[in-house]
Design an enzyme around this catalytic site. Structure first.
Site, mmCIF file in Angstrom:
data_model
loop_
_atom_site.group_PDB
_atom_site.id
_atom_site.type_symbol
_atom_site.label_atom_id
_atom_site.label_comp_id
_atom_site.label_asym_id
_atom_site.label_seq_id
_atom_site.Cartn_x
_atom_site.Cartn_y
_atom_site.Cartn_z
ATOM 1 C CE1 TYR A 136 -29.596 14.242 -24.268
ATOM 2 C CE2 TYR A 136 -29.810 15.059 -22.032
ATOM 3 C CZ TYR A 136 -29.604 14.019 -22.904
ATOM 4 O OH TYR A 136 -29.414 12.746 -22.418
ATOM 5 C CD GLN A 182 -28.986 8.038 -9.866
ATOM 6 O OE1 GLN A 182 -29.060 7.103 -10.673
ATOM 7 N NE2 GLN A 182 -29.823 8.154 -8.856
ATOM 8 C CG HIS A 238 -25.811 10.040 -14.268
ATOM 9 N ND1 HIS A 238 -27.019 9.511 -13.878
ATOM 10 C CD2 HIS A 238 -24.892 9.071 -14.043
ATOM 11 C CE1 HIS A 238 -26.835 8.265 -13.438
ATOM 12 N NE2 HIS A 238 -25.559 7.981 -13.532
ATOM 13 C CB SER A 273 -36.226 4.078 -9.881
ATOM 14 O OG SER A 273 -35.244 4.302 -10.899
ATOM 15 C CG ASN A 311 -37.820 6.573 -3.990
ATOM 16 O OD1 ASN A 311 -37.176 7.485 -4.489
ATOM 17 N ND2 ASN A 311 -38.481 5.675 -4.687
ATOM 18 N NE ARG A 364 -33.788 16.071 -19.467
ATOM 19 C CZ ARG A 364 -32.877 15.161 -19.132
ATOM 20 N NH1 ARG A 364 -32.305 14.443 -20.086
ATOM 21 N NH2 ARG A 364 -32.531 14.978 -17.881
ATOM 22 C CB CYS A 420 -15.656 19.229 -28.978
ATOM 23 S SG CYS A 420 -15.315 18.551 -30.615
ATOM 24 C CG ASP A 423 -32.086 19.161 -11.829
ATOM 25 O OD1 ASP A 423 -32.951 18.335 -11.495
ATOM 26 O OD2 ASP A 423 -31.216 19.587 -11.034
HETATM 27 C C1 BV8 Z 1 -21.757 2.541 -17.410
HETATM 28 C C2 BV8 Z 1 -28.251 10.908 -18.602
HETATM 29 C C3 BV8 Z 1 -19.847 1.298 -17.974
HETATM 30 C C4 BV8 Z 1 -28.577 12.300 -18.319
HETATM 31 C C5 BV8 Z 1 -28.425 8.908 -17.367
HETATM 32 C C6 BV8 Z 1 -27.860 -4.313 -17.332
HETATM 33 C C7 BV8 Z 1 -27.864 -4.430 -15.957
HETATM 34 C C8 BV8 Z 1 -27.254 -3.459 -15.146
HETATM 35 C C9 BV8 Z 1 -26.607 -2.379 -15.731
HETATM 36 C C10 BV8 Z 1 -26.606 -2.280 -17.106
HETATM 37 C C11 BV8 Z 1 -27.228 -3.228 -17.901
HETATM 38 N N1 BV8 Z 1 -27.061 -2.855 -19.202
HETATM 39 C C12 BV8 Z 1 -26.360 -1.692 -19.232
HETATM 40 C C13 BV8 Z 1 -26.066 -1.344 -17.973
HETATM 41 C C14 BV8 Z 1 -25.335 -0.178 -17.544
HETATM 42 C C15 BV8 Z 1 -26.237 1.062 -17.608
HETATM 43 C C16 BV8 Z 1 -27.458 0.875 -16.742
HETATM 44 O O1 BV8 Z 1 -27.391 0.917 -15.529
HETATM 45 N N2 BV8 Z 1 -28.610 0.632 -17.395
HETATM 46 C C17 BV8 Z 1 -29.820 0.417 -16.647
HETATM 47 C C18 BV8 Z 1 -30.968 1.181 -17.306
HETATM 48 C C19 BV8 Z 1 -30.102 -1.091 -16.625
HETATM 49 N N3 BV8 Z 1 -25.439 2.130 -17.052
HETATM 50 C C20 BV8 Z 1 -24.668 2.858 -17.871
HETATM 51 O O2 BV8 Z 1 -24.639 2.733 -19.080
HETATM 52 C C21 BV8 Z 1 -23.756 3.845 -17.157
HETATM 53 N N4 BV8 Z 1 -22.430 3.666 -17.648
HETATM 54 O O3 BV8 Z 1 -22.236 1.611 -16.802
HETATM 55 O O4 BV8 Z 1 -20.489 2.552 -17.951
HETATM 56 C C22 BV8 Z 1 -20.295 0.622 -19.251
HETATM 57 C C23 BV8 Z 1 -19.783 1.078 -20.441
HETATM 58 C C24 BV8 Z 1 -20.160 0.430 -21.617
HETATM 59 C C25 BV8 Z 1 -21.080 -0.639 -21.598
HETATM 60 C C26 BV8 Z 1 -21.627 -1.054 -20.365
HETATM 61 C C27 BV8 Z 1 -21.226 -0.429 -19.187
HETATM 62 C C28 BV8 Z 1 -24.190 5.270 -17.458
HETATM 63 C C29 BV8 Z 1 -25.452 5.546 -16.706
HETATM 64 C C30 BV8 Z 1 -25.821 7.015 -16.895
HETATM 65 C C31 BV8 Z 1 -26.896 7.104 -17.925
HETATM 66 N N5 BV8 Z 1 -27.369 8.482 -17.984
HETATM 67 N N6 BV8 Z 1 -28.824 10.117 -17.547
HETATM 68 C C32 BV8 Z 1 -29.968 12.585 -18.665
HETATM 69 O O5 BV8 Z 1 -30.353 12.487 -19.835
HETATM 70 O O6 BV8 Z 1 -30.641 12.918 -17.704
HETATM 71 S S1 BV8 Z 1 -29.306 7.922 -16.328
HETATM 72 C C33 BV8 Z 1 -30.789 8.653 -15.942
HETATM 73 O O7 BV8 Z 1 -31.468 7.709 -15.083
HETATM 74 C C34 BV8 Z 1 -30.705 9.915 -15.105
HETATM 75 O O8 BV8 Z 1 -29.400 10.328 -14.778
HETATM 76 C C35 BV8 Z 1 -31.451 9.504 -13.836
HETATM 77 O O9 BV8 Z 1 -31.016 10.135 -12.724
HETATM 78 C C36 BV8 Z 1 -31.095 8.083 -13.801
HETATM 79 C C37 BV8 Z 1 -31.751 7.235 -12.803
HETATM 80 O O10 BV8 Z 1 -33.101 7.569 -12.715
HETATM 81 P P1 BV8 Z 1 -33.607 8.161 -11.305
HETATM 82 O O11 BV8 Z 1 -32.831 9.373 -10.974
HETATM 83 O O12 BV8 Z 1 -33.617 7.068 -10.305
HETATM 84 O O13 BV8 Z 1 -35.038 8.631 -11.680
HETATM 85 P P2 BV8 Z 1 -36.326 7.685 -11.829
HETATM 86 O O14 BV8 Z 1 -37.359 8.448 -12.585
HETATM 87 O O15 BV8 Z 1 -35.896 6.342 -12.329
HETATM 88 O O16 BV8 Z 1 -36.826 7.482 -10.325
HETATM 89 C C38 BV8 Z 1 -37.315 8.592 -9.606
HETATM 90 C C39 BV8 Z 1 -37.693 8.065 -8.252
HETATM 91 O O17 BV8 Z 1 -38.095 9.165 -7.478
HETATM 92 C C40 BV8 Z 1 -38.868 7.110 -8.307
HETATM 93 O O18 BV8 Z 1 -38.511 5.933 -7.583
HETATM 94 C C41 BV8 Z 1 -39.996 7.843 -7.589
HETATM 95 O O19 BV8 Z 1 -40.750 6.994 -6.743
HETATM 96 C C42 BV8 Z 1 -39.256 8.847 -6.760
HETATM 97 N N7 BV8 Z 1 -39.965 10.102 -6.565
HETATM 98 C C43 BV8 Z 1 -40.805 10.755 -7.410
HETATM 99 N N8 BV8 Z 1 -41.210 11.907 -6.842
HETATM 100 C C44 BV8 Z 1 -40.609 11.984 -5.636
HETATM 101 C C45 BV8 Z 1 -39.818 10.842 -5.452
HETATM 102 N N9 BV8 Z 1 -39.093 10.619 -4.343
HETATM 103 C C46 BV8 Z 1 -39.156 11.554 -3.362
HETATM 104 N N10 BV8 Z 1 -39.887 12.685 -3.470
HETATM 105 C C47 BV8 Z 1 -40.628 12.928 -4.581
HETATM 106 N N11 BV8 Z 1 -41.364 14.061 -4.667
#
Ligand code: BV8
Length: 250
Positions: free
Chosen positions: A63, A98, A116, A192, A216, A66, A124, A101
């Site tokens: 972090y 989400q 997020h 995504s 996207n 970042r 803390c 930054d």
């Molecule tokens: C929760 C931290 C309850 C900060 C982040 C199984 C199935 C479904 C869900 C789950 C599962 N197992 C666990 C879960 C729940 C889990 C989850 O969803 N997991 C996923 C991976 C399957 N979620 C959680 O844990 C959440 N909490 O559910 O609480 C709970 C409690 C206990 C137990 C279970 C549940 C908490 C989620 C938050 C996690 N923290 N970030 C940090 O370090 O940054 S998530 C992280 O991914 C970031 O916040 C980020 O924003 C987020 C999503 O990613 P994207 O923003 O979409 O970015 P990505 O790179 O993926 O995509 C970018 C897109 O942009 C691409 O599509 C690309 O084509 C496009 N792009 C690129 N350039 C451009 C563009 N578009 C336009 N213009 C451009 N120039």
């Protein structure tokens, strides 16, 4: 490709969700790009309570790097377009991000929910002191909480497996329920659609009568949930899509 502006009248409610893609043109790598942020670290090693318990120094190295990178970046035209639309719509607009930054803040967005967490805030990991502004990179290692002397200072970030802030979710739900019965547009930009509950907001909006757009760079995981998909770079597409090109391009 000609971009048709969103159908926004003087009664339309607009709810926008952004992901890492809106910050890509500012120079911040997205999570799933080839050289994405997760590449150099495994997700569960840095963005989870287990990772924090296992290696606080590694988490702060991730972090802190970042914080350094984001501090050197500036908002791009996608961020500016969203701030311009907010100025036009006022309380008929809400931005949920989400991203951690801080670029939406720096672009002037105020009606903003950072679901997020925030990269430039810490808290803390034990006591209930308020999160505080923090630009420290903790390169020399984690520090103890000077208030409770029991906990350690951690990033004010929602990690995988951690619950989102209930007040943030309530703010989104209130906006959606207030939008019922009015023209209602939902736009997801640069995400995504893999992470929940953020990726599920489109369904909540649709059930409240929203017409939905995905803007996207490539096809997202939950693209089928949207009525319209507009492919391209957010910094190039958003000013026209949001109808604020004259303001942003000036
Ligand atoms: C929760 C931290 C309850 C900060 C982040 C199984 C199935 C479904 C869900 C789950 C599962 N197992 C666990 C879960 C729940 C889990 C989850 O969803 N997991 C996923 C991976 C399957 N979620 C959680 O844990 C959440 N909490 O559910 O609480 C709970 C409690 C206990 C137990 C279970 C549940 C908490 C989620 C938050 C996690 N923290 N970030 C940090 O370090 O940054 S998530 C992280 O991914 C970031 O916040 C980020 O924003 C987020 C999503 O990613 P994207 O923003 O979409 O970015 P990505 O790179 O993926 O995509 C970018 C897109 O942009 C691409 O599509 C690309 O084509 C496009 N792009 C690129 N350039 C451009 C563009 N578009 C336009 N213009 C451009 N120039």
């Amino acid at each position: 490709m000609a971009i048709t502006p969103l159908p926004i009248t003087d009664d339309t409610r607009v709810l926008v969700l952004t992901g890492a893609g809106v910050s890509a043109e500012s120079g911040i790598p997205t999570f799933r790009d080839a050289n994405g942020l997760w590449e150099s670290h495994r997700v569960e090693d840095v963005a989870s309570p287990e990772g924090w318990a296992a290696d606080k120094t590694l988490v702060w190295r991730f972090y802190g790097a970042r914080r350094d990178a984001a501090a050197r970046c500036a908002p791009n035209r996608a961020h500016l377009a969203l701030a311009a639309l907010e100025r036009r719509l006022g309380d008929r607009f809400l931005l949920v991000t989400q991203n951690v930054d801080g670029l939406h803040h720096r672009a002037g967005s105020q009606r903003l929910v950072e679901i997020h967490g925030a990269l430039f805030q810490s808290r803390c990991d034990t006591c209930d002191r308020d999160p505080f502004a923090d630009t420290e990179t903790y390169a020399s290692g984690v520090r103890s909480c000077e208030l409770c002397h029991r906990g350690f200072i951690r990033p004010h970030i929602v990690w995988f497996g951690e619950h989102l802030d209930v007040d943030h979710l309530a703010r989104v739900e209130t906006f959606v329920s207030d939008a019922r019965g009015h023209p209602f547009v939902y736009v997801a930009v640069g995400t995504s659609g893999l992470v929940y509950p953020a990726a599920g907001i489109v369904s909540v909006a649709r059930r409240a009568g929203a017409e939905t757009w995905l803007q996207n760079l490539d096809v997202a995981d939950n693209a089928d949930d949207f009525d319209h998909v507009v492919t391209g770079k957010a910094g190039e597409v958003l000013p026209t899509l949001l109808g604020v090109g004259d303001e942003v391009n000036s």
